[in-house]
Scaffold this motif. Sequence first.
Motif, mmCIF file in Angstrom:
data_model
loop_
_atom_site.group_PDB
_atom_site.id
_atom_site.type_symbol
_atom_site.label_atom_id
_atom_site.label_comp_id
_atom_site.label_asym_id
_atom_site.label_seq_id
_atom_site.Cartn_x
_atom_site.Cartn_y
_atom_site.Cartn_z
ATOM 1 N N LYS A 7 0.829 -1.210 0.000
ATOM 2 C CA LYS A 7 0.000 0.000 0.000
ATOM 3 C C LYS A 7 0.865 1.262 0.000
ATOM 4 N N LYS A 8 1.894 1.291 0.842
ATOM 5 C CA LYS A 8 2.777 2.462 0.906
ATOM 6 C C LYS A 8 3.429 2.725 -0.445
ATOM 7 N N ILE A 9 3.915 1.673 -1.084
ATOM 8 C CA ILE A 9 4.581 1.832 -2.381
ATOM 9 C C ILE A 9 3.568 2.253 -3.436
ATOM 10 N N ARG A 10 2.392 1.632 -3.419
ATOM 11 C CA ARG A 10 1.342 1.983 -4.386
ATOM 12 C C ARG A 10 0.974 3.455 -4.282
ATOM 13 N N LEU A 11 0.766 3.920 -3.062
ATOM 14 C CA LEU A 11 0.404 5.319 -2.856
ATOM 15 C C LEU A 11 1.537 6.257 -3.274
ATOM 16 N N ALA A 12 2.777 5.860 -2.981
ATOM 17 C CA ALA A 12 3.925 6.683 -3.370
ATOM 18 C C ALA A 12 4.035 6.808 -4.893
ATOM 19 N N LYS A 13 3.568 5.788 -5.599
ATOM 20 C CA LYS A 13 3.592 5.807 -7.070
ATOM 21 C C LYS A 13 2.362 6.489 -7.652
#
Length: 73
Positions: A7-13
């Motif tokens: 989730k953190k990586i998805r949101l950062a992208k």
Amino acid sequence: MVGENIKKIRLAKGLNQKELAKRVHVVPSMICQIERGSRTVSLVLAEEMAQVLGCDIKDFIGEGGRQDVRRDT
């Protein structure tokens, strides 16, 4: 742990769950379940997600270990 990292990586992208789901050919509810920790992610799907998100699958695992990743498809 794995779901939180995804989730953190998805949101950062800048992707929402629906966009990620479309790119890895699953339904959005599966992404939601994985991120909440109510469903484990297969190694195959984790690899596809890492490719779409432009990261390494190790980034999903983090420091906590591999308990949230299945080896089957």
